[in-house]
Design a protein around this motif. Sequence first.
Motif, mmCIF file in Angstrom:
data_model
loop_
_atom_site.group_PDB
_atom_site.id
_atom_site.type_symbol
_atom_site.label_atom_id
_atom_site.label_comp_id
_atom_site.label_asym_id
_atom_site.label_seq_id
_atom_site.Cartn_x
_atom_site.Cartn_y
_atom_site.Cartn_z
ATOM 1 N N ASP B 104 0.830 -1.197 0.000
ATOM 2 C CA ASP B 104 0.000 0.000 0.000
ATOM 3 C C ASP B 104 0.867 1.251 0.000
ATOM 4 O O ASP B 104 0.358 2.361 -0.014
ATOM 5 N N ASN B 140 -4.650 -9.722 1.386
ATOM 6 C CA ASN B 140 -5.905 -8.989 1.190
ATOM 7 C C ASN B 140 -5.766 -7.854 0.169
ATOM 8 O O ASN B 140 -6.210 -6.731 0.386
ATOM 9 N N THR B 141 -5.129 -8.194 -0.942
ATOM 10 C CA THR B 141 -4.964 -7.233 -2.037
ATOM 11 C C THR B 141 -6.021 -7.518 -3.099
ATOM 12 O O THR B 141 -6.165 -8.657 -3.527
ATOM 13 N N ASN B 142 -6.730 -6.496 -3.525
ATOM 14 C CA ASN B 142 -7.839 -6.701 -4.462
ATOM 15 C C ASN B 142 -7.326 -7.205 -5.819
ATOM 16 O O ASN B 142 -6.658 -6.473 -6.543
ATOM 17 N N LYS B 172 -4.511 6.695 -8.815
ATOM 18 C CA LYS B 172 -5.809 6.050 -8.598
ATOM 19 C C LYS B 172 -5.755 5.184 -7.338
ATOM 20 O O LYS B 172 -6.694 5.174 -6.553
ATOM 21 N N HIS B 173 -4.659 4.449 -7.178
ATOM 22 C CA HIS B 173 -4.562 3.527 -6.045
ATOM 23 C C HIS B 173 -3.597 4.004 -4.962
ATOM 24 O O HIS B 173 -3.619 3.485 -3.851
#
Lengths: 260, 414
Positions: B104, B140-142, B172-173
């Motif tokens: 992240d 838990n990464t989309n 965006k992320h």
Amino acid sequence: MTTIDWTSTTISAAGAELHLRRGGKGSPVLVLHRDIGTLDRLDFYDALAAKHEVLIPDHPGYGASPRPEWLMNVRDIAVVYRAMLGTLGLNNAALVGLGFGGWIAAEMATFAPVDTPALVLAGAMGIKPPQGDILDQALISYIEYVQAGFRDVANYAKAFGERPSSEQLVMWDLCREMSFRVAWKPYMYNDTLPQLLTGVRTKPLVIWGDDDKVVPRSAGEVYAKQLHGARMLTIANAGHLIELEQPAALADTINAFLAA
Amino acid sequence: MHLMYFTEQPMKDYPQEAGLETGYTSLIMSNKHFNPVDGSRLYNEFLENYIYAEEMGVDGIMLNEHHYAPFCMQAKANVFASILAAVTKRVKIVILGNPLPLTDNPVRLAEELAMIDMVSKGRLVSGFVRGGGQEQLATNTNPAYNRERFQEAHDLIVKAWTVPGPFRWEGKHYHQRVVNPWALPLQQPHPRIWIPGVISAETITWAARNGYPYICLNTSIEDTKKAWARYDEAAAGVGYTPGSEHRGYLIRCHVGETEEKALETARQFLWMDGEFTGRLKPVWASPSGYFSPSLRQNFVEFVAGQSASPTRPRKTFEQQIEDMQIIAGTPAQVTERLRIIMRETRPGIMAFWGNEGRMSQEDARTSIRLLGQEVMPALRETAKELDLKDPFEANMPVSRAFAGSQHAGKAAAE
């Protein structure tokens, strides 16, 4: 049973193109489908359309509605549907949400807290269950996930066949990818929704299958507690996919509630 | 020719019966079966072997990472890269790679990699990957945004390395108020970026357009050639002709004193039911949104448990020996087979996946010694004959974006 004349159209709303089925006559009811999409025709839809004008869109990015790349959360979908109802002149539509669609319906109600005439949530996602977790489809196959939606797994084969077609698998995959795009983390709920629900002034009904293995009943109890004047009804012999296992009981319950 | 040693760092001492009982040896197999006493010993054995590989003459140590499974003990490639930066002297530290979507905060990765590059005095090769399907679940990464996150994180890291801060990043992320890391890579304009993969067309094309070497991970000769055709086509589309320096290849390779012994030991490449990532539910390897939309039709049948993996068809040990996806034998036999691969696919970079499953430490070290003393010198001769150059020998720019910049490596620290 009356034969319903269903039509399909495409409608633009807030930058999304929506595939929309319409059928029946009467007061308008918007039915919001699940995270696995929907089959085109259901006895449950016919039974609702016998009493109402029923609208069944494919959510943006699900089924036959193309994916809007910009759309990133469930509230975006709720806004798209508000825009769609506005375009159709049907702001007075009652909202019926099934599972994941129940979450969208609940968000829609919070945007128009006094203008939503009725809100029906059946096994709705969207709330973090106080006990248990919403079944995580990311860890199981499409087939296992859909099967978990039934109280009696024999009903799975009746709805989808012994071995689902490639087309059905592709559809489930598209729907799953879109669900991940909008609800990956936290999975399938909005932490602020319980509080916002307390501002809603509509006629609410919460329905749960007596053997829902996808969304714990405790989430439904939160809905019933937070929505002013809500009742919680249980449908017997039904899992999460109530409309497939007990279509008549579900439709009768909703029709009676909307008529009251 | 750049020759590397690689191991998945298998947690070989996990209780096999527990895996059979659970039905899975990944993701949900309880970590109560992970014994840190064994873990401590194994980590130190891997470290000894890396140092030994350097002594035996390899040019690089290839590292990777995976999560929640006995097939790979390395949960953070940068940890071993940091250790190797200090305890080795000469080898390149080749991370293939850091799974970008899993972070992240890509700037933190940029800082860690810069630190490794400085401590190692400019020996870092910083590969990037999308991460396997299971890694998305473990962290838990989309998966539906995997490729977007990969590309945006890459862009942010390269900018953090090459554009003086402070600057702001509103993507965006990823969103950063201030990007201004006080740790920058020693190598200029930045460490080399190599991209490993299996068949993903999008990744091959992306690597080619950027001018990054692409490392085929143990693909068949036929699939490797297809990958190069795709790479060459994408490169031609942006106006250059790739050479061997753009091509890398990882091969499972075990060398023994006798053919019989080598073949017996090499069967460990198919431990855990022959699934190198362990026994798993197909849906974990291929969460929706992770795989290429062009392969959706093939993948859904796999995820539903109705067909084999479209990217990794299951083959017997004998088939894989026959197809040269596993090479095992005496030094002379191994050399001969590797030469065929070199002639057929013309890589400038080769990595030998040399320790797997329950191979003994003695067998692992024998293989490293024979590779270093006998196989690699012979392969270097072949590379000269075939004019196979690696990115260092070719002195290629680190990327097309920095085509005009001379790559300044280790010398900068001396």
